[in-house]
Design a protein around this motif. Structure first.
Motif, PDB file in Angstrom:
ATOM      1  N   LYS A 119       4.260   2.569   0.252  1.00 39.78           N
ATOM      2  CA  LYS A 119       5.277   1.898   1.080  1.00 39.78           C
ATOM      3  C   LYS A 119       4.676   0.711   1.826  1.00 39.78           C
ATOM      4  O   LYS A 119       5.287  -0.358   1.900  1.00 39.78           O
ATOM      5  N   VAL A 120       3.504   0.889   2.393  1.00 36.31           N
ATOM      6  CA  VAL A 120       2.845  -0.214   3.107  1.00 36.31           C
ATOM      7  C   VAL A 120       2.489  -1.331   2.130  1.00 36.31           C
ATOM      8  O   VAL A 120       2.714  -2.515   2.423  1.00 36.31           O
ATOM      9  N   LEU A 121       1.966  -0.963   0.976  1.00 38.07           N
ATOM     10  CA  LEU A 121       1.621  -1.963  -0.036  1.00 38.07           C
ATOM     11  C   LEU A 121       2.865  -2.739  -0.479  1.00 38.07           C
ATOM     12  O   LEU A 121       2.835  -3.968  -0.596  1.00 38.07           O
ATOM     13  N   LYS A 122       3.956  -2.029  -0.697  1.00 39.67           N
ATOM     14  CA  LYS A 122       5.206  -2.681  -1.091  1.00 39.67           C
ATOM     15  C   LYS A 122       5.682  -3.635   0.004  1.00 39.67           C
ATOM     16  O   LYS A 122       6.141  -4.745  -0.288  1.00 39.67           O
ATOM     17  N   PHE A 123       5.580  -3.232   1.241  1.00 40.19           N
ATOM     18  CA  PHE A 123       5.997  -4.085   2.357  1.00 40.19           C
ATOM     19  C   PHE A 123       5.150  -5.354   2.417  1.00 40.19           C
ATOM     20  O   PHE A 123       5.677  -6.467   2.557  1.00 40.19           O
ATOM     21  N   ILE A 124       3.838  -5.208   2.304  1.00 38.09           N
ATOM     22  CA  ILE A 124       2.937  -6.366   2.388  1.00 38.09           C
ATOM     23  C   ILE A 124       3.172  -7.323   1.219  1.00 38.09           C
ATOM     24  O   ILE A 124       3.292  -8.537   1.420  1.00 38.09           O
TER      25      ILE A 124
END
Length: 163
Positions: free
Chosen positions: A78-83
């Motif tokens: 999720k964090v990777l997708k957001f970044i």
């Protein structure tokens, strides 16, 4: 076998939601706001579809390695997708710059739609994993031939006296 079934189901649902959302948004653009349509529109559903495939591969890898890191994998993805999404939006805004508002609103719509889909799917996946683990634990307990008693398994309340 369980993992293969889950992967197939996820990819099938991911494909269906991708096609439905893409068609819906394309129809809205072409019927209601054709002047706001932008050439890079097809890149948005492709981005989220590829990220969905990345998700399921990450979960499959962690399923084979060890289940204790499934929640952490979900959060990292999720964090990777957001970044990556934020970088893509900035790139589009600064480099391409055509219909930036339409691109960003469409991208955010897809982002939240896929976020809801993926979260629901992986919550159900986690629940099924817990049920399978519980069933396996109960099966191991029921089929265990060594009865464990309150005193640690000897069957005698007082070992020294035999009572």
């Amino acid at each position: 076998m369980f993992l293969l079934t889950v992967k197939k189901k996820f990819i099938k649902e991911l494909t269906v939601i991708g096609i439905v959302l893409t068609t819906l948004v394309a129809v809205v653009y072409h019927l209601f706001i054709p002047d706001r349509y932008f050439l890079w529109f097809p890149a948005i559903p492709i981005f989220f579809y590829l990220f969905g495939l990345f998700y399921i591969e990450m979960f499959a890898f962690n399923y084979r390695v060890g289940l204790e890191r499934i929640a952490m994998t979900y959060l990292v993805c999720k964090v990777l997708k957001f970044i990556v999404s934020a970088m893509l939006l900035m790139f589009y805004g600064f480099v391409i710059g055509h219909e930036v508002l339409a691109f960003m609103l469409t991208f955010i719509f897809f982002y939240f739609a896929f976020l809801i889909f993926e979260t629901r799917f992986f919550l159900l996946f986690e629940a099924k994993l817990k049920l399978r683990k519980k069933a396996n634990d109960e099966k191991n307990t029921v089929h265990n031939h060594h009865a464990v008693t309150a005193d640690g398994g000897s069957g005698c309340a007082d070992e020294g006296t035999g009572r």
